[in-house]
Design a protein around this motif. Structure first.
Motif, PDB file in Angstrom:
ATOM      1  N   PRO A 183      43.698  29.497  23.015  1.00  0.00           N
ATOM      2  CA  PRO A 183      43.408  28.087  23.295  1.00  0.00           C
ATOM      3  C   PRO A 183      43.563  27.196  22.066  1.00  0.00           C
ATOM      4  N   GLY A 184      43.858  25.918  22.335  1.00  0.00           N
ATOM      5  CA  GLY A 184      44.011  24.947  21.263  1.00  0.00           C
ATOM      6  C   GLY A 184      42.688  24.298  20.909  1.00  0.00           C
ATOM      7  N   GLY A 185      42.755  23.251  20.091  1.00  0.00           N
ATOM      8  CA  GLY A 185      41.552  22.563  19.648  1.00  0.00           C
ATOM      9  C   GLY A 185      40.848  21.810  20.758  1.00  0.00           C
ATOM     10  N   LYS A 186      41.627  21.232  21.677  1.00  0.00           N
ATOM     11  CA  LYS A 186      41.043  20.496  22.791  1.00  0.00           C
ATOM     12  C   LYS A 186      40.855  21.427  23.983  1.00  0.00           C
ATOM     13  N   GLU A 187      39.803  21.194  24.729  1.00  0.00           N
ATOM     14  CA  GLU A 187      39.495  22.038  25.882  1.00  0.00           C
ATOM     15  C   GLU A 187      40.607  21.972  26.933  1.00  0.00           C
ATOM     16  N   GLY A 188      40.994  23.133  27.430  1.00  0.00           N
ATOM     17  CA  GLY A 188      42.024  23.194  28.466  1.00  0.00           C
ATOM     18  C   GLY A 188      43.445  23.210  27.937  1.00  0.00           C
ATOM     19  N   THR A 189      43.610  23.226  26.602  1.00  0.00           N
ATOM     20  CA  THR A 189      44.963  23.241  26.021  1.00  0.00           C
ATOM     21  C   THR A 189      45.225  24.572  25.324  1.00  0.00           C
ATOM     22  N   PHE A 190      46.503  24.875  25.125  1.00  0.00           N
ATOM     23  CA  PHE A 190      46.855  26.081  24.376  1.00  0.00           C
ATOM     24  C   PHE A 190      47.221  25.695  22.940  1.00  0.00           C
ATOM     25  N   LEU A 191      47.255  26.665  22.072  1.00  0.00           N
ATOM     26  CA  LEU A 191      47.552  26.451  20.659  1.00  0.00           C
ATOM     27  C   LEU A 191      48.952  25.860  20.503  1.00  0.00           C
ATOM     28  N   THR A 192      49.115  24.952  19.571  1.00  0.00           N
ATOM     29  CA  THR A 192      50.424  24.323  19.368  1.00  0.00           C
ATOM     30  C   THR A 192      51.365  25.264  18.613  1.00  0.00           C
ATOM     31  N   GLU A 193      52.647  25.071  18.833  1.00  0.00           N
ATOM     32  CA  GLU A 193      53.654  25.867  18.130  1.00  0.00           C
ATOM     33  C   GLU A 193      53.588  25.607  16.629  1.00  0.00           C
ATOM     34  N   ARG A 194      53.277  24.373  16.262  1.00  0.00           N
ATOM     35  CA  ARG A 194      53.193  24.020  14.837  1.00  0.00           C
ATOM     36  C   ARG A 194      52.093  24.824  14.147  1.00  0.00           C
ATOM     37  N   SER A 195      50.989  25.053  14.852  1.00  0.00           N
ATOM     38  CA  SER A 195      49.888  25.842  14.278  1.00  0.00           C
ATOM     39  C   SER A 195      50.337  27.268  13.978  1.00  0.00           C
ATOM     40  N   VAL A 196      51.107  27.837  14.904  1.00  0.00           N
ATOM     41  CA  VAL A 196      51.617  29.201  14.710  1.00  0.00           C
ATOM     42  C   VAL A 196      52.601  29.238  13.546  1.00  0.00           C
ATOM     43  N   GLN A 197      53.427  28.214  13.438  1.00  0.00           N
ATOM     44  CA  GLN A 197      54.377  28.144  12.326  1.00  0.00           C
ATOM     45  C   GLN A 197      53.654  28.115  10.983  1.00  0.00           C
ATOM     46  N   LYS A 198      52.525  27.395  10.935  1.00  0.00           N
ATOM     47  CA  LYS A 198      51.729  27.328   9.710  1.00  0.00           C
ATOM     48  C   LYS A 198      51.120  28.686   9.380  1.00  0.00           C
ATOM     49  N   VAL A 199      50.643  29.377  10.415  1.00  0.00           N
ATOM     50  CA  VAL A 199      50.060  30.712  10.226  1.00  0.00           C
ATOM     51  C   VAL A 199      51.094  31.647   9.607  1.00  0.00           C
ATOM     52  N   PHE A 200      52.312  31.623  10.173  1.00  0.00           N
ATOM     53  CA  PHE A 200      53.357  32.509   9.663  1.00  0.00           C
ATOM     54  C   PHE A 200      53.745  32.133   8.236  1.00  0.00           C
ATOM     55  N   LYS A 201      53.922  30.843   7.998  1.00  0.00           N
ATOM     56  CA  LYS A 201      54.351  30.391   6.667  1.00  0.00           C
ATOM     57  C   LYS A 201      53.341  30.787   5.594  1.00  0.00           C
ATOM     58  N   ASN A 202      52.056  30.662   5.904  1.00  0.00           N
ATOM     59  CA  ASN A 202      51.013  31.055   4.947  1.00  0.00           C
ATOM     60  C   ASN A 202      51.050  32.554   4.683  1.00  0.00           C
ATOM     61  N   ALA A 203      51.260  33.335   5.746  1.00  0.00           N
ATOM     62  CA  ALA A 203      51.328  34.795   5.601  1.00  0.00           C
ATOM     63  C   ALA A 203      52.566  35.205   4.813  1.00  0.00           C
ATOM     64  N   TRP A 204      53.676  34.534   5.103  1.00  0.00           N
ATOM     65  CA  TRP A 204      54.945  34.811   4.414  1.00  0.00           C
ATOM     66  C   TRP A 204      54.808  34.540   2.913  1.00  0.00           C
TER      67      TRP A 204
END
Length: 275
Positions: A183-204
Motif C-alpha cells: 500500500p501507498g501513503g494514502k489509504e486505498g492506494t498502492f505504492l508509487t513506482e517512483r518510491s520503488v525506484q528510490k528504494v532500488f537506487k539507494n540499494a544500488w
C-alpha cells in the motif's frame, strides 16, 4: 485526445506519455492544429534527433502520438501517411551478475522494500506489476503469482520463489497489508513506482555497484540468469509476458553461457608460447 485514447483502451501510463508528446510537439511548432502539415512533423523529428539527441525509440513514440491525433482526433490521417520513422535501434540490456543482485538485495534492511525487490527479481516482474499486486494474487499453495492486466492488458502467471514467500510473510506479519500487497501513503492506494525506484537506487548505491542499473535491470537479470541456468527460452517468454519469442531472444545475446565456451585467440597463442 484523452477521450479517444480511453475509448481505444490505452492504459493511464500510455495516455500520459502520448499526451505529453503532443504538448511538446505543439509547443515547438507554435501553430494551430488545423494549420499543421507533414513538413512541420518532419522538422520536429529532425529537431529531436539532431538537436536534442533523442533516442530512436523516443522519436518513434512521438510519431505514434502525432499519428494518433491526426487519425482519431483531427480526422486527417492522410497528412501523416508515409511519414518516415527512424530505424529501430538494437540495444542490449544491462545485466547484473548473480553476485551483484545478491549484494543489492542484501543492502536493503526494510522488510517491505526487500520484499518488493525480491518480487521483481525472483519472478521477473515489471515495476508497474509489482506495485499493483494484491494479497490474493499470491498463490502460496501453487507457488504462483497471478499478474493481472500487465503490459498489453494481459493476465499471466509467473513463479513464486520460496525465499520471496518467506520474506513476504515476514513483511506481512509486521505491516499487515489488507488489500494492496504494497500500500501507498494514502489509504486505498498502492505504492508509487517512483518510491520503488528510490528504494532500488539507494540499494544500488549502498552495494557500490559500478555497473549502470535500474529497477528494470533486475527483470533483465532474472531472464538472463534463467537462460544461463538452462531454462528453455519459450518458458522465459511466458514468465515475462512477452507476446513474441523474438523479444525474449535478446537475452541470448547477453547470456555468458555460450560466450564462455569461446577461447580468445590471444589466450590460445600465449598458452602455446608458455609451453
Amino acid at each position: 485526445m484523452n477521450k479517444q485514447l480511453t475509448l481505444k483502451g490505452f492504459t493511464y501510463k500510455t495516455k500520459r506519455t502520448y499526451i505529453g508528446h503532443i504538448k511538446r510537439f505543439l509547443d515547438y511548432v507554435d501553430k494551430k492544429e488545423t494549420e499543421l502539415n507533414k513538413q512541420d512533423i518532419e522538422i520536429y523529428m529532425y529537431y529531436l534527433l539532431n538537436n536534442c539527441d533523442c533516442s530512436h525509440s523516443y522519436v518513434n513514440q512521438a510519431i505514434s502520438s502525432i499519428k494518433f491525433v491526426y487519425k482519431y482526433v483531427l480526422k486527417k490521417g492522410n497528412v501523416v501517411y508515409e511519414l518516415p520513422r527512424p530505424k529501430k535501434e538494437k540495444k542490449l540490456p544491462n545485466v547484473l551478475s548473480e553476485e551483484e543482485v545478491l549484494e543489492i538485495l542484501n543492502a536493503v534492511s526494510n522488510y517491505k522494500h526487500k520484499a518488493i525487490l525480491y518480487l521483481i527479481y525472483s519472478p521477473g516482474l515489471r515495476i508497474g506489476e509489482v506495485v499493483r499486486l494484491k494479497i490474493d494474487d499470491i498463490d502460496s499453495k501453487r507457488m504462483l503469482i497471478h499478474v493481472k492486466q500487465g503490459k498489453g492488458r494481459k493476465d499471466r502467471y509467473t513463479i513464486l520463489s520460496q525465499v520471496s514467500l518467506d520474506m513476504l510473510r515476514k513483511y506481512a506479519s509486521i505491516e499487515k497489508p489488507k488489500d494492496w500487497l504494497f500500500p501507498g501513503g494514502k489509504e486505498g492506494t498502492f505504492l508509487t513506482e517512483r518510491s520503488v525506484q528510490k528504494v532500488f537506487k539507494n540499494a544500488w548505491k549502498k552495494a557500490n555497484i559500478n555497473k549502470e542499473a535500474s529497477v528494470h535491470t533486475l527483470r533483465h537479470s532474472f531472464a538472463t540468469h534463467l537462460l544461463e541456468g538452462g531454462t528453455d527460452l519459450r518458458y522465459i517468454q511466458e514468465l515475462l509476458g512477452h507476446k513474441s519469442s523474438k523479444t525474449a531472444e535478446i537475452y541470448t545475446h547477453v547470456s555468458k553461457t555460450n560466450l564462455n565456451k569461446i577461447e580468445s585467440p590471444l589466450d590460445r597463442l600465449l598458452k602455446g608460447g608458455d609451453k
